[in-house]
Scaffold this motif. Structure first.
Motif, short mmCIF file in Angstrom:
data_model
loop_
_atom_site.label_atom_id
_atom_site.label_comp_id
_atom_site.label_asym_id
_atom_site.label_seq_id
_atom_site.Cartn_x
_atom_site.Cartn_y
_atom_site.Cartn_z
N GLU A 92 13.25 -18.80 0.42
CA GLU A 92 14.18 -19.61 1.22
C GLU A 92 15.60 -19.53 0.68
N VAL A 93 15.75 -19.43 -0.63
CA VAL A 93 17.08 -19.34 -1.23
C VAL A 93 17.67 -17.96 -1.00
N ILE A 94 16.85 -16.94 -1.16
CA ILE A 94 17.33 -15.58 -0.92
C ILE A 94 17.82 -15.44 0.51
N ALA A 95 17.09 -16.01 1.47
CA ALA A 95 17.51 -15.95 2.87
C ALA A 95 18.78 -16.75 3.12
N ALA A 96 18.89 -17.91 2.47
CA ALA A 96 20.05 -18.78 2.70
C ALA A 96 21.32 -18.29 2.02
N PRO A 143 22.03 -14.87 0.21
CA PRO A 143 21.67 -13.55 -0.34
C PRO A 143 22.68 -13.02 -1.36
N ASP A 144 23.95 -13.25 -1.16
CA ASP A 144 24.95 -12.72 -2.10
C ASP A 144 24.85 -13.40 -3.47
N ARG A 145 24.76 -14.72 -3.46
CA ARG A 145 24.68 -15.45 -4.73
C ARG A 145 23.39 -15.15 -5.48
N THR A 146 22.28 -15.06 -4.74
CA THR A 146 21.02 -14.77 -5.41
C THR A 146 21.01 -13.34 -5.95
N ALA A 147 21.65 -12.43 -5.24
CA ALA A 147 21.73 -11.05 -5.73
C ALA A 147 22.49 -11.00 -7.06
N ALA A 149 16.14 -22.51 -7.66
CA ALA A 149 16.41 -22.76 -6.25
C ALA A 149 17.24 -24.01 -5.98
N PRO A 150 16.93 -25.16 -6.61
CA PRO A 150 17.73 -26.35 -6.32
C PRO A 150 19.22 -26.18 -6.60
N LEU A 151 19.56 -25.35 -7.57
CA LEU A 151 20.98 -25.13 -7.88
C LEU A 151 21.70 -24.40 -6.75
N GLY A 173 13.73 -27.00 -2.86
CA GLY A 173 13.73 -25.62 -3.31
C GLY A 173 12.47 -25.25 -4.05
N ALA A 174 11.94 -24.09 -3.73
CA ALA A 174 10.77 -23.56 -4.42
C ALA A 174 11.25 -22.48 -5.38
#
Length: 122
Positions: A6-10, A12-16, A94-96, A89-90
């Protein structure tokens, strides 16, 4: 899991960016840190009960690297002045990414409340 789907989808740039930082990290120190956490990580229960200061803990559902909300509440129940905030967040981080407003607001509340007469953070 550090970051759930869910975080990657929401975001993507920050998680990358986060995942790239882990990918670039030197392997041996990273392995040693993970091994230490997985194999030698002591429980908090004994030490937690002795804390005599305000404590704020965040708990996310689906955090395979840590403890779930029920576990965190059990530890908090042993402390004289502890709060538990459930965040969305899972995943461990994720919560951050997706519940930053809750984290921000509860941290501010915590610091304001800790300034009340008779309470101390030291």
């Amino acid at each position: 899991m550090l970051i759930g789907a869910e975080v990657i989808a929401a975001q993507p740039d920050r998680t990358a960016e986060v995942m790239a930082a882990f990918t670039r990290a030197r392997r041996e120190p990273m392995r040693a840190a993970m091994r230490s956490m997985m194999l030698r990580r002591p429980g908090l229960e004994a030490e937690a009960a002795s804390l005599r200061l305000p404590v704020l803990m965040f708990a996310a559902h689906g955090d395979g690297m840590g403890s779930g909300p029920d576990d965190i509440r059990d530890v908090a129940a042993t402390m004289p002045d502890a709060r538990v905030v459930e965040v969305a967040g899972a995943g461990h981080l994720a919560p951050l990414f997706i519940d930053v407003d809750t984290i921000h607001d509860r941290l501010l509340d915590f610091w304001v409340d800790a300034q009340e007469p008779g309470r101390s953070l030291s």
